[in-house]
Write an enzyme that holds these catalytic residues in place. Structure first.
Site, short mmCIF file in Angstrom:
data_model
loop_
_atom_site.label_atom_id
_atom_site.label_comp_id
_atom_site.label_asym_id
_atom_site.label_seq_id
_atom_site.Cartn_x
_atom_site.Cartn_y
_atom_site.Cartn_z
N HIS A 64 2.11 -27.70 29.48
CA HIS A 64 0.99 -28.46 30.05
C HIS A 64 0.23 -29.13 28.91
O HIS A 64 -0.88 -28.72 28.55
CB HIS A 64 0.11 -27.53 30.89
CG HIS A 64 0.85 -26.92 32.03
ND1 HIS A 64 1.03 -27.56 33.23
CD2 HIS A 64 1.53 -25.75 32.13
CE1 HIS A 64 1.76 -26.80 34.04
NE2 HIS A 64 2.08 -25.69 33.40
N HIS A 225 9.76 -19.96 36.26
CA HIS A 225 8.99 -18.72 36.55
C HIS A 225 9.84 -17.69 37.29
O HIS A 225 9.32 -16.87 38.04
CB HIS A 225 7.72 -18.99 37.37
CG HIS A 225 6.87 -20.14 36.91
ND1 HIS A 225 6.62 -20.38 35.57
CD2 HIS A 225 6.20 -21.11 37.60
CE1 HIS A 225 5.83 -21.46 35.48
NE2 HIS A 225 5.58 -21.92 36.68
N ASP A 286 5.54 -22.48 29.32
CA ASP A 286 4.41 -22.75 30.22
C ASP A 286 3.13 -22.89 29.37
O ASP A 286 2.03 -22.59 29.83
CB ASP A 286 4.25 -21.63 31.26
CG ASP A 286 3.56 -22.10 32.54
OD1 ASP A 286 3.33 -23.32 32.68
OD2 ASP A 286 3.23 -21.24 33.37
ZN ZN Z 1 4.23 -23.38 37.13
#
Ligand code: ZN
Length: 391
Positions: A64, A225, A286
Site C-alpha cells: 500500500h 492473505h 502487505d
Molecule cells: Zn488485503
C-alpha cells in the site's frame, strides 16, 4: 557505468555456484566463473562478495505504497511509504495497490506515488481499483487502464469473503476477471485479478464458481492473505494443487498468529510437503497497510502497520527454520512473482535482465547490499540513496 560483483555464491534463483557478475549500466551484462577488472577500466567499481550469497532483487507484489487503512477512522489512515522502507528490505520492485478505502484514496494518487518511487530508483507497477466492485479506474474501464497505462498490470485488491468487501456476486467477479483477462492479452501484461481473501465463511466459493462457470482460467486470479486462518489455509493447499496462484502475507502481529494465522515460512513448508508446485506460491508483505483488529462483534479494537521488512524475514525463516533450500525459498519473492506478473526483466540474475541484486551474508543470511537498476541503494547495511523527504 560498470560494476563488478566478485566471488559471491549466486542463486539466480537456481544455484550457479561461485560467479562474478559484470553490471553494465542498469543491466546484468555478463556472468562468468572469473572476471577481472582490466587495468584500463579505472571507473569500474568492484564489490567484493566473498562470504556473500547473491540473489535477485526482491519483488513485493502487494504494498500500500500511498497508504491504506482507515478502519478506525481518519486518524488511522496509514502514511505513504518511504524509499528506504523498501530498499532496506532488499526489495527492488514493488506493486502498489489501494485497499479498503477507495474514496479518500484514488488511482491517480497511487500512480503518482509509483512514479515518484521509480524516480527515486526502484521499479514500480500498480493494480487498478480497491476492495470494491464496481472498480474505480483511471480511464473508466479496467481493460483500458491495463492496455493504456504502462504501470497498471492488473486489478485489485478485490475483497472477497470479508466484512469490508462490496459483497460482489459471481457475475460481478466474472466481469472483473473478463476485463482483466482481455486487457492483459491485448497489452502483453499479466492482467491478473489480485483477490484479497477475508475471514468470511464463504472462503473461495464465489471464485470457484467463476472458474467453474466461465472460460476464464484459474491463473487469472491471484489470491492473497491465504495464510490468515487455518480453514482458509486448507483451501490454499487445495487451490494450489489445482494450479491456482496462492500468496501468503508476511506482515502479521502476535495477536493474529495467536488467533490462527499461519507464519508464511511454515505455510510454505506445508504447501511443498503437500505437493503444491513452488511456482504457484508467492509471499507479499502487505506493507504500509493497516493490520486492524476487530472483536467478535466486528468492532474495531486497534491497529498496527504492515512492514515491507517482513517479506524477506519469512524467506530467511523458511531456509533457517524449515530447512527449505535457498534456491527454492527465494523464488517466492523473485522469479515466481516475476513470472506470474509477466515482469520479463525481473526476478532472475541473468544476462540482459535488469541489474536488481541483493547480497546476503552467508552466515546469518542478513541483507548486506541492495542494488536496484544497477545503482547501489544499500551498501554493507548502510543506506546510500534516501527518498526525497527522508533525513
Ligand atoms: Zn488485503
Amino acid at each position: 557505468m560498470l560494476k563488478l560483483i566478485k566471488n559471491g555464491e549466486v542463486y539466480a534463483p537456481n544455484y550457479l555456484g561461485k560467479r562474478d557478475i559484470l553490471i553494465t549500466g542498469d543491466k546484468v551484462g555478463y556472468i562468468s566463473d572469473k572476471i577481472d577488472k582490466p587495468e584500463s577500466f579505472p571507473q569500474m567499481e568492484v564489490i567484493d562478495a566473498e562470504g556473500k550469497i547473491v540473489v535477485p532483487g526482491f519483488i513485493d507484489s502487494h504494498v500500500h505504497i500511498c497508504g491504506g487503512g482507515g478502519e478506525g477512522g481518519f486518524k488511522t489512515r496509514t502514511p505513504e511509504i518511504q524509499l528506504t522502507d523498501i530498499t532496506k528490505a532488499g526489495v527492488t520492485t514493488v506493486i502498489g495497490c489501494l485497499g479498503t478505502d477507495g474514496t479518500t484514496r484514488n488511482m491517480k494518487n497511487l500512480l503518482a506515488k509509483a512514479r515518484g518511487l521509480e524516480e527515486e530508483g526502484i521499479s514500480t507497477y500498480i493494480y487498478t481499483g480497491s476492495y470494491e466492485i464496481p472498480v474505480k479506474t483511471i480511464t473508466g474501464s479496467i481493460r483500458d487502464d491495463i492496455i493504456l497505462i504502462d504501470k497498471i498490470i492488473g486489478v485489485g485488491e478485490i475483497a472477497l469473503s470479508d466484512h469490508r468487501s462490496s459483497q460482489p456476486t459471481v457475475e460481478d467477479l466474472a466481469k472483473v476477471g473478463a476485463e482483466a483477462r482481455v486487457g492483459g492479452i491485448l497489452s502483453g501484461k499479466a492482467g491478473v485479478v489480485n483477490v484479497h481473501m477475508g475471514d468470511g465463511q464463504d472462503m473461495l466459493r464465489l471464485l470457484e464458481e467463476v472458474v467453474w462457470k466461465t472460460e476464464i482460467p484459474i491463473g487469472q486470479f491471484y489470491l492473497t492473505h491465504m495464510n490468515r486462518n487455518r480453514e482458509l489455509f486448507k483451501e490454499a493447499i487445495k487451490y494450489g494443487k489445482e494450479g491456482g496462484l496462492v500468496d501468503f502475507t508476511t506482515s502479521t502481529t502476535g495477536r493474529f498468529l495467536e488467533d490462527g494465522e499461519l507464519k508464511c515460512s511454515t505455510a510454505l513448508r506445508i504447501m511443498l510437503d503437500n505437493g503444491v508446485e513452488i511456482n504457484n506460491i508467492t509471499f507479499t508483505s502487505d506493507g504500509q497497510g493497516s493490520l486492524p483488529n476487530f472483536d467478535e462483534r466486528g468492532q474495531f479494537v486497534g491497529l498496527q502497520l504492515g512492514r515491507v521488512a517482513s517479506l524477506y524475514r519469512e524467506v530467511r525463516d523458511a531456509v533457517k527454520n524449515e530447512g527449505i533450500d535457498m534456491s527454492q525459498a527465494i523464488r517466492v519473492i523473485t522469479s515466481n512473482p516475476a513470472d506470474i506478473l509477466k515482469l520479463n526483466q525481473k526476478g532472475y540474475i541473468k544476462e540482459g535482465k535488469d541489474a536488481d541484486i541483493v547480497l546476503l551474508n552467508q552466515d546469518d543470511l542478513e541483507i548486506d547490499t541492495v542494488m536496484a537498476m544497477g545503482k547501489i541503494m544499500v551498501l554493507k547495511g548502510e543506506v546510500k540513496v534516501k527518498g526525497t523527504f527522508e533525513k
